[in-house]
Structures are given as structure tokens and as C-alpha cells.
Scaffold this active site. Structure first.
Site, PDB file in Angstrom:
ATOM      1  N   PRO A 297      -0.215 -56.381  -4.476  1.00  0.00           N
ATOM      2  CA  PRO A 297      -0.369 -57.266  -3.307  1.00  0.00           C
ATOM      3  C   PRO A 297      -0.048 -56.657  -1.956  1.00  0.00           C
ATOM      4  O   PRO A 297      -0.335 -57.281  -0.930  1.00  0.00           O
ATOM      5  CB  PRO A 297       0.588 -58.414  -3.624  1.00  0.00           C
ATOM      6  CG  PRO A 297       1.629 -57.806  -4.513  1.00  0.00           C
ATOM      7  CD  PRO A 297       0.902 -56.796  -5.343  1.00  0.00           C
ATOM      8  N   TYR A 389      -6.813 -52.482   6.493  1.00  0.00           N
ATOM      9  CA  TYR A 389      -6.116 -53.770   6.382  1.00  0.00           C
ATOM     10  C   TYR A 389      -7.034 -54.925   6.792  1.00  0.00           C
ATOM     11  O   TYR A 389      -7.048 -55.987   6.159  1.00  0.00           O
ATOM     12  CB  TYR A 389      -4.862 -53.760   7.246  1.00  0.00           C
ATOM     13  CG  TYR A 389      -3.861 -54.835   6.866  1.00  0.00           C
ATOM     14  CD1 TYR A 389      -2.790 -54.547   6.039  1.00  0.00           C
ATOM     15  CD2 TYR A 389      -3.976 -56.141   7.347  1.00  0.00           C
ATOM     16  CE1 TYR A 389      -1.860 -55.519   5.682  1.00  0.00           C
ATOM     17  CE2 TYR A 389      -3.068 -57.125   6.998  1.00  0.00           C
ATOM     18  CZ  TYR A 389      -2.018 -56.813   6.177  1.00  0.00           C
ATOM     19  OH  TYR A 389      -1.112 -57.785   5.825  1.00  0.00           O
TER      20      TYR A 389
END
Length: 395
Positions: A297, A389
Site C-alpha cells: 500500500p 504517485y
């Protein structure tokens, strides 16, 4: 209830991947049915990811399902790295030409998609566990499931497995049809939901000798926070006071810095692993989301990869049923896997850079600090992080 006996696409699993695919197919006029083994309440309260990439938000807007997202989601233009007693902010728009991310929990995405599907269609059945899928190598698939106490059969042109790594659809693939690449990480995350204001206006990723910590949020009043813990850790070993004290130590930006504390409403330990199934299609059975791949994660990629898969897949089905061309469907697995492996690479980078591995030496720790310092001092390294990201292109 009269359930259809045939459809073009049978979707197994009503998580974000299955529901978004159903929405995109519906907008293209392609018949589909969604079968979910759990009840609606369970599906709508599953706690998962909370970061949406630019591309995911763009897809939800194009699917006309972003009304509440646009009202309630919190846009973020960066993240803060904390390491070696330092703070460094990575500015996404400056480094990527305007891209950003949004904080909006997966539970809320799922609620929005369910509400719209139940209002407009296509059929969505809860409490409908699938027992078997057959016909991967034939001209028609058959899905066997139970609903309202009756065994039922649904035939279809294609089956899409959106039912997770341990789902029925993966098990329906013939032996040897796929190869699974896996890695189990030597630590887990202790995650909490707390009725406390967020630590910071954006996410904080903290590296420390005590282990990794992440400060995130669900709203202006609810914080989502994580601590690196050993695999197999019992959440009961972490009373509230111990959690807050450890978060103070790992996230601390100075001797007087303290978190604003509040009641902890949920607490769980999340094991971490990486997995990729290749190819993501065999015959008339296709995999999407967690059924095809799992990422740790730290890179915030799980939900976003699922959205990318079904965006590619919906376009491929539109080509097949619109113009009769199966070219995009044939390329589905290769198209998605290029992005999947880049997401796996980035997630592994974030994981190894920020976490303290069991048995790690002082040399290992200094290498991690050097990598973080490189991001803080090099625009090129910072841009690489920012582009990954906020999300790479689908192809």
C-alpha cells in the site's frame, strides 16, 4: 426475482473494479450482469485505499459518477517526507505539469457506483456467490451461482473476474494457463481510524529507526494512520495509548511536536505482499483489479490499478461490440501489464525506501536516508516520484 439467463459480459465481484466496469459498459450500451457474494452493507463498509490518482478521477468524471467526489473529496498537491530529523514536501503540480491526487475513500467510491447502478442498471445482485465458471476455451462461458436460495446459471460471451486474489474466477483458469509472480514483505501495517483532525493538510510518509509511519485522513475530522509492525502482530497488543505514543515518536518533527489525539474507532493489521498474474486473460475469462495483481500500500496504487484495468477493458469491449474489432481485447493483458509492472516497481521502491526490514544494518538505514535525501535535493528524483504517485499513462 427474475434473473437474466444470458448476457454479454458477466462480472464477478462488486468492488470498485467490477462496479466501474459495469458503469462503463452500460454507458457504451453493452449488456452485463454483476454478481457479488456478499451483502450490500458489507461491500459498502470494506475499508481500503483512500488516494485517487488524476486518471482515476478523470475516469469517474467521464462515467458521470463523480458528483459527490467533486463536492467532498480533498485534493492534494503533494506529500511530505519526514526522515533523519528533516521535513521535505514533494510538490506534484510543479513537478508534473499540473497533476494532483484526491483523498476519497474506496468505500465512498463503491457507495457512489452502487447507488447509480441500482438506479440506472445494469443488473447487480448481492448475496449471489459464484460457485463455478466454465467455458474459458469455448465460444460461450457459463457461470453457476446461488441467489435467493436458488441455484442459477448465467451464460455469457465473457467473464471478468473482479473478485480478488482468492476469487472463484482465478480458480476457473486451466492449470498452467497463467504464471503468478509473488513476494511477501517481512512486515505489516497496523492501521487505525481515529476521530481526530488530520496531522497535516497532506499525507506524511515517515522513515525512522523505529519503523515506518503514515499519516493520512478520511475527512477534516477523521484521521487514517498507519504504523509498521511485525508480521503476525495482534492488534490487541496495541492499546490506544501505545499507538498514539508510537505515532508521536515516528512522525515527530521536533521535540515538542505532538499529534492531536482522539478516540480510535477501528484497528486492524494489514499484511503486505506483491503479486502479478500473467497473462490477465485466458480465452473468454479475463482478470482485473486484485484478481490480477496486488501491490503493497505504500505507493497508493491498488484502487488506481483496478480503475486502469477496467478503463482499458471497457474500451476493448466497446471496440468488439461496436466495430467488431477484437484487436484491443487481444491486447488487453499486455496493455495493462506494462502499467502494472511499473506500479509494482514504484510500490516496491516506496516500501523498501521507507520501511525498516528485520535485521537491517546501519548501512541499510543510511542508504535509505541517502535515497530520501536524493529526492529532497534533486528535481529529477522528485519528479520521478511525483509522476509515479499521481499516476502513469494507461498505455
Amino acid at each position: 426475482m427474475t434473473c437474466p439467463r444470458h448476457t454479454r459480459v458477466a462480472i464477478v465481484g462488486a468492488g470498485p473494479a467490477g462496479l466501474l466496469l459495469a458503469r462503463l459498459l452500460h454507458l457504451s450500451g453493452i449488456e452485463c450482469v454483476v454478481l457479488e457474494s456478499r451483502d450490500r452493507a458489507y461491500v459498502e463498509r470494506r475499508q481500503r485505499a483512500g488516494i485517487l490518482e488524476q486518471g482515476t478521477v478523470d475516469t469517474l468524471r467521464a462515467a458521470e459518477v463523480a458528483g459527490r467526489l467533486d463536492r467532498e473529496a480533498v485534493p492534494h498537491d503533494g506529500i511530505e517526507l519526514r526522515f533523519d530529523g528533516r521535513r521535505h514536501r514533494v510538490d506534484f503540480p510543479t513537478l508534473t505539469g499540473g497533476r494532483r491526487v484526491w483523498v476519497y475513500a474506496q468505500t465512498e467510491v463503491v457507495k457512489d457506483l452502487i447507488a447509480l447502478q441500482l438506479k440506472e442498471g445494469p443488473p447487480l445482485y448481492f448475496d449471489a456467490p459464484v460457485h463455478a465458471v466454465a467455458g474459458a476455451d469455448t465460444d460461450r462461458c457459463t457461470v453457476h451461482y446461488t441467489h435467493e436460495g436458488q441455484d442459477r446459471t448465467l451464460t455469457c460471451d465473457y467473464v471478468v473476474g473482479c473478485d480478488g486474489h482468492h476469487g472463484v474466477v482465478r480458480r476457473a483458469l486451466p492449470a498452467g494457463a497463467t504464471r503468478v509472480h509473488e513476494r511477501t514483505w517481512p512486515y505489516s501495517w497496523l492501521g487505525i481510524l481515529a476521530d481526530a483532525p488530520p496531522v497535516y493538510e497532506e499525507l506524511i510518509y515517515a522513515h525512522s529507526e523505529r519503523g515506518f509511519a503514515l499519516a493520512s485522513m478520511r475527512s477534516a475530522r477523521v484521521s487514517r494512520l498507519y504504523l509498521q509492525v511485525p508480521n503476525g502482530e495482534d492488534p490487541a497488543a496495541w492499546p490506544d495509548g501505545r499507538i498514539w505514543d508510537e505515532l508521536d515518536r515516528r512522525l515527530g518533527a521536533g521535540p515538542r511536536w505532538r499529534l492531536e489525539r482522539g478516540p480510535i474507532s477501528a484497528k486492524s493489521v494489514l499484511p503486505m505482499r506483491s503479486s502479478v498474474t500473467e497473462p490477465m486473460r485466458h480465452g473468454r475469462i479475463l482478470l482485473a483489479g486484485d484478481a490480477a495483481h496486488i501491490v503493497p500500500p505504500a505507493g497508493a496504487k491498488g484502487l488506481n490499478l483496478a480503475a486502469g484495468d477496467v478503463t482499458v477493458l471497457a474500451t476493448a469491449f466497446a471496440g468488439l461490440y461496436g466495430s467488431g474489432s477484437g484487436e484491443l481485447l487481444e491486447a488487453y493483458s499486455d496493455t495493462c501489464l506494462r502499467r502494472v509492472w511499473q506500479a509494482e516497481r514504484f510500490s516496491a521502491f516506496m516500501t523498501t525506501t521507507l520501511h525498516t526490514a528485520p535485521g537491517a544494518s546501519s548501512f541499510d538505514a543510511r542508504l535509505q536516508v541517502a535515497q530520501l535525501d536524493r529526492i529532497a535535493t534533486s528535481p529529477h528524483a522528485a519528479a520521478e516520484l511525483a509522476h509515479n504517485y499521481t499516476g502513469l499513462a494507461l498505455s
